[in-house]
Write an enzyme that holds these catalytic residues in place. Structure first.
Site, PDB file in Angstrom:
ATOM      1  N   LYS A  82       0.823  -1.206   0.000  1.00  0.00           N
ATOM      2  CA  LYS A  82       0.000   0.000   0.000  1.00  0.00           C
ATOM      3  C   LYS A  82       0.864   1.266   0.000  1.00  0.00           C
ATOM      4  O   LYS A  82       2.073   1.203   0.249  1.00  0.00           O
ATOM      5  CB  LYS A  82      -0.926  -0.032   1.233  1.00  0.00           C
ATOM      6  CG  LYS A  82      -1.929  -1.190   1.200  1.00  0.00           C
ATOM      7  CD  LYS A  82      -2.883  -1.115   2.387  1.00  0.00           C
ATOM      8  CE  LYS A  82      -3.891  -2.260   2.337  1.00  0.00           C
ATOM      9  NZ  LYS A  82      -4.932  -2.122   3.388  1.00  0.00           N
TER      10      LYS A  82
ATOM     11  N   TYR B 123     -12.267  -1.436  -3.807  1.00  0.00           N
ATOM     12  CA  TYR B 123     -12.815  -1.735  -2.479  1.00  0.00           C
ATOM     13  C   TYR B 123     -14.351  -1.626  -2.443  1.00  0.00           C
ATOM     14  O   TYR B 123     -14.922  -1.404  -1.375  1.00  0.00           O
ATOM     15  CB  TYR B 123     -12.213  -0.800  -1.436  1.00  0.00           C
ATOM     16  CG  TYR B 123     -10.830  -1.214  -0.947  1.00  0.00           C
ATOM     17  CD1 TYR B 123     -10.649  -2.419  -0.259  1.00  0.00           C
ATOM     18  CD2 TYR B 123      -9.726  -0.402  -1.128  1.00  0.00           C
ATOM     19  CE1 TYR B 123      -9.402  -2.796   0.211  1.00  0.00           C
ATOM     20  CE2 TYR B 123      -8.474  -0.773  -0.660  1.00  0.00           C
ATOM     21  CZ  TYR B 123      -8.318  -1.969   0.014  1.00  0.00           C
ATOM     22  OH  TYR B 123      -7.085  -2.350   0.490  1.00  0.00           O
TER      23      TYR B 123
ATOM     24  N   ASN C 267      -1.942  -0.258   6.865  1.00  0.00           N
ATOM     25  CA  ASN C 267      -1.431  -1.545   7.345  1.00  0.00           C
ATOM     26  C   ASN C 267      -0.519  -2.238   6.321  1.00  0.00           C
ATOM     27  O   ASN C 267      -0.401  -3.457   6.307  1.00  0.00           O
ATOM     28  CB  ASN C 267      -2.583  -2.446   7.804  1.00  0.00           C
ATOM     29  CG  ASN C 267      -3.586  -2.738   6.698  1.00  0.00           C
ATOM     30  OD1 ASN C 267      -3.460  -2.221   5.589  1.00  0.00           O
ATOM     31  ND2 ASN C 267      -4.561  -3.563   6.985  1.00  0.00           N
TER      32      ASN C 267
ATOM     33  N   HIS D 277      -2.057  -5.537   1.420  1.00  0.00           N
ATOM     34  CA  HIS D 277      -3.393  -6.098   1.226  1.00  0.00           C
ATOM     35  C   HIS D 277      -3.234  -7.472   0.606  1.00  0.00           C
ATOM     36  O   HIS D 277      -2.312  -7.702  -0.175  1.00  0.00           O
ATOM     37  CB  HIS D 277      -4.221  -5.218   0.273  1.00  0.00           C
ATOM     38  CG  HIS D 277      -5.456  -5.896  -0.225  1.00  0.00           C
ATOM     39  ND1 HIS D 277      -6.622  -5.904   0.495  1.00  0.00           N
ATOM     40  CD2 HIS D 277      -5.689  -6.644  -1.334  1.00  0.00           C
ATOM     41  CE1 HIS D 277      -7.533  -6.620  -0.169  1.00  0.00           C
ATOM     42  NE2 HIS D 277      -6.987  -7.073  -1.283  1.00  0.00           N
TER      43      HIS D 277
ATOM     44  N   GLU E 228      -9.790  -9.350  -8.011  1.00  0.00           N
ATOM     45  CA  GLU E 228      -8.712  -8.395  -7.712  1.00  0.00           C
ATOM     46  C   GLU E 228      -7.552  -8.524  -8.704  1.00  0.00           C
ATOM     47  O   GLU E 228      -6.968  -7.517  -9.115  1.00  0.00           O
ATOM     48  CB  GLU E 228      -8.243  -8.596  -6.270  1.00  0.00           C
ATOM     49  CG  GLU E 228      -9.328  -8.205  -5.270  1.00  0.00           C
ATOM     50  CD  GLU E 228      -8.919  -8.391  -3.822  1.00  0.00           C
ATOM     51  OE1 GLU E 228      -7.791  -8.863  -3.550  1.00  0.00           O
ATOM     52  OE2 GLU E 228      -9.741  -8.056  -2.949  1.00  0.00           O
TER      53      GLU E 228
HETATM   54  P1  CMP Z   1      -7.364  -4.583   3.650  1.00  0.00           P
HETATM   55  O1  CMP Z   1      -6.907  -5.954   3.979  1.00  0.00           O
HETATM   56  O2  CMP Z   1      -6.803  -3.932   2.439  1.00  0.00           O
HETATM   57  O3  CMP Z   1      -8.955  -4.603   3.537  1.00  0.00           O
HETATM   58  C1  CMP Z   1      -9.750  -3.484   3.756  1.00  0.00           C
HETATM   59  C2  CMP Z   1      -8.969  -2.350   4.385  1.00  0.00           C
HETATM   60  O4  CMP Z   1      -9.757  -1.422   5.075  1.00  0.00           O
HETATM   61  C3  CMP Z   1      -8.032  -2.908   5.445  1.00  0.00           C
HETATM   62  O5  CMP Z   1      -7.007  -3.644   4.876  1.00  0.00           O
HETATM   63  C4  CMP Z   1      -7.635  -1.625   6.130  1.00  0.00           C
HETATM   64  O6  CMP Z   1      -6.684  -0.886   5.378  1.00  0.00           O
HETATM   65  C5  CMP Z   1      -8.962  -0.912   6.114  1.00  0.00           C
HETATM   66  N1  CMP Z   1      -9.721  -1.154   7.331  1.00  0.00           N
HETATM   67  C6  CMP Z   1     -10.263  -2.280   7.757  1.00  0.00           C
HETATM   68  N2  CMP Z   1     -10.899  -2.130   8.914  1.00  0.00           N
HETATM   69  C7  CMP Z   1     -10.765  -0.845   9.213  1.00  0.00           C
HETATM   70  C8  CMP Z   1     -11.197  -0.053  10.291  1.00  0.00           C
HETATM   71  N3  CMP Z   1     -11.931  -0.579  11.287  1.00  0.00           N
HETATM   72  N4  CMP Z   1     -10.854   1.236  10.277  1.00  0.00           N
HETATM   73  C9  CMP Z   1     -10.137   1.757   9.267  1.00  0.00           C
HETATM   74  N5  CMP Z   1      -9.692   1.041   8.210  1.00  0.00           N
HETATM   75  C10 CMP Z   1     -10.001  -0.249   8.197  1.00  0.00           C
END
Ligand code: CMP
Length: 139
Positions: A9, A49, A112, A115, A126
């Site tokens: 990311k 998303y 984070n 993904h 995807e």
């Molecule tokens: P990802 O695995 O890419 O899938 C959806 C993304 O939304 C997740 O990683 C985070 O980057 C984001 N995400 C998921 N839960 C939350 C949350 N509670 N608050 C903010 N961002 C979130």
């Protein structure tokens, strides 16, 4: 054999973590069969998303995902979806197991670092979102 989509990311790219993530992927035995750097528009992030469009974090997430370049990859291997999810760790880095990418590098539940697809159906969507057949190079 199974394939999954991986994204480093915008936070991971900006912090110089491409090499460390790729090293872990390669050392795990998964094969990178497609790879490129992209900078998503807000609309492209919203399309990627779309499954999360009702979530309260959708606007913030798609702002973040379109805030800078990201690296997208297709990984291949036996049980690749689950293996890559194990390497990433839980979405929330605070819940992620020791030694996982998110535990070691993530700073935020949203930012984070990586993904990964969560199921074969989402992996197919995807991978097709970012790559055409000519860009995928199985060994
Ligand atoms: P990802 O695995 O890419 O899938 C959806 C993304 O939304 C997740 O990683 C985070 O980057 C984001 N995400 C998921 N839960 C939350 C949350 N509670 N608050 C903010 N961002 C979130």
């Amino acid at each position: 054999m199974q394939r999954t989509l991986s994204i480093i990311k915008p936070d991971g790219v900006a912090r110089g973590l491409i090499g460390q993530v790729v090293k872990r992927l390669e050392e795990s035995g998964l094969t990178i069969i497609a790879m490129k750097m992209i900078h998503m528009t807000k609309a492209q992030a919203e399309g990627f998303y779309a499954v999360h469009r009702q979530r309260p974090f959708f606007g913030s997430l798609t702002d973040f995902m379109s805030s800078g370049p990201a690296v997208v990859m297709v990984l291949e291997g036996e049980n690749a979806i689950a293996r890559y999810r194990d390497l990433m760790g839980a979405t929330n880095y605070k819940d992620a197991a020791e030694g996982t990418i998110r535990r070691d590098f993530a700073t935020d539940i949203e930012k984070n670092v990586v993904h990964g697809s969560d199921a074969p159906e989402t992996a197919a969507f995807e991978m097709g979102y970012f790559f055409n057949a000519f860009e995928i190079t199985p060994r």
